[in-house]
Design an enzyme around this catalytic site. Structure first.
Site: not given
Ligand code: PMP
Length: 402
Positions: A119, A196, A199, A222, A360
């Site tokens: 991401h 990270d 998910q 999430k 993203c």
């Molecule tokens: N890493 C991953 C794999 C994600 O899916 C996301 C959210 N789409 C993020 C980081 C960022 O999370 P947040 O916007 O809640 O900070």
């Protein structure tokens, strides 16, 4: 219907006169009534600023806040509650590690390994943290079906590799990465590893000690909790070596104009007033997951993923991105040459909420030479009937797309 779905009031919403089919869970999950009630209860009965107050309400709010720290510790199998730092979310957690790790440990010529399926929030913080240093990002490639090339990973290490940053589960491809194996490899080369877990935490069992990672980052929103709260787990010895991230109240022991000393862990990394109510909501969400059973949640989602993957085959022109054998509940696809945004917009008119675009993860889109995908992602409250509605909607719009 099981007892899970009725706990989520928003799921009875109608859009354009149709029942909402919410398949955008990788972006954010909906909240059970008990989490909504916990927020309301907090502001109705408990609200006070924490840690510093001499009064009863402040003590009770502090206790509620710190109880959640211990719940998170248990939930992810951390050694101690001091290793749990509350942040605003995964993004802030990774920025915190990137900034402080770069400050303390990185010098010109060092290298960081990231995967090609990260991401943006596990790419850009490293670039920002290293903008005044010549630190190189080296990238682990992945196969067409969305699996990291572990041989290539091993070959990326040099004596300048200081850190590996990798997602536990890809938000675009759904791949569950072998993070424990990757952690072993990183440590064998004297590097640290950040995972990270944005998910992963609501979908698969996470045990940071079993994984053997140095840092593990995730967001509350999430995992059925409110927005505005997240977690940065870090191994205690390592956190002790890192400098503070932000300065302000709470993170200090003593302040004078000449010199400031910093607070103990984890408070050293928690400057200012945190989002106490949202932390309390996170605790309630963890109770919800534990009481529902993570194994059961995983089984429901796995069933939905398999069911949807088989059913979507019946739609002409569909191509799925991310077909690794070890996969979480994310289904990314395109329909012929149709732009994903058009597919998403037409699905929306039929009541089906999906996400479209690059999610993203622009490097993934570059890897497949596509502008984006349509992404359906499942949570514990989704049903096979909803998958049927989703597939029927796709069938209906498919002729309009070619
Ligand atoms: N890493 C991953 C794999 C994600 O899916 C996301 C959210 N789409 C993020 C980081 C960022 O999370 P947040 O916007 O809640 O900070």
């Amino acid at each position: 219907m099981n007892e899970i779905r009725p706990q989520f009031p928003i799921l009875t919403t109608q859009v354009y006169g149709r029942p909402l089919v919410y398949l955008d869970n990788a972006a954010t999950t909906q909240k059970p009534q008990r989490v909504i009630d916990a927020l309301c209860r907090y502001y109705t009965t408990l609200n006070a600023n924490i840690h510093r107050g001499a009064h009863r309400l402040a003590a009770d709010a502090t206790e509620a806040f710190e109880l959640v720290r211990r719940k998170v510790q248990t939930y992810i199998g951390a050694e101690s509650a001091e290793e749990i730092v509350f942040t605003r979310g995964t993004t802030e957690s990774i920025n915190l590690v990137a900034a402080t790790f770069a400050d303390r440990f990185l010098t010109d010529g060092d290298e960081i390994i990231v995967s090609g399926m990260e991401h943006h929030s596990d790419i850009v913080p490293w670039q920002l943290a290293c903008r005044n240093k010549s630190v190189k990002l080296r990238v682990i490639p992945f196969s067409d079906d969305g699996q990291l090339d572990l041989e290539a990973y091993r070959a990326l290490f040099t004596d300048r590799t200081k850190l590996v940053a990798v997602c536990h589960v890809s938000n675009t491809l759904g791949t569950i990465n072998p993070v424990a194996e990757m952690a072993k490899e990183a440590h064998a080369h004297g590097a640290k590893i950040l995972v990270d877990g944005a998910q992963a935490v609501a979908h698969i069992k996470v045990d940071v000690k079993q994984i053997g990672c140095d840092f593990y980052c995730f967001s509350g929103h999430k995992m059925y909790a409110p927005m505005g709260v997240g977690v940065m787990y870090g191994r205690k010895e390592l956190l002790a070596e890192l400098p503070p991230y932000q300065g302000g109240g709470e993170m200090i022991k003593d302040v004078s104009f000449e010199r400031t000393t910093f607070n103990d862990l984890p408070f050293k990394f928690e400057a200012g007033t945190p989002s106490v109510a949202d932390v309390v909501g996170l605790g309630e969400a963890i109770d919800f997951i534990n009481e529902t059973g993570l194994d059961r949640i995983a089984a429901i989602e796995d069933d939905l993923l398999r069911y949807a993957t088989a059913a979507i085959d019946s739609v002409k022109g569909v191509k799925i991105y991310g077909t690794a054998p070890h996969k979480a509940a994310v289904l990314s696809f395109n329909v012929g040459k149709a732009h994903p945004y058009d597919v998403g917009t037409l699905l929306d008119k039929l009541g089906v909420a999906v996400r479209t675009g690059h999610h993203c993860t622009q490097p993934i889109m570059d890897r497949y030479s596509i502008p984006g995908t349509v992404r359906a992602s499942f949570a514990a409250y989704n049903t096979r009937e909803e998958v049927d509605l989703f597939i029927a909607a796709l069938q209906r719009i498919a002729p309009m797309l070619s």
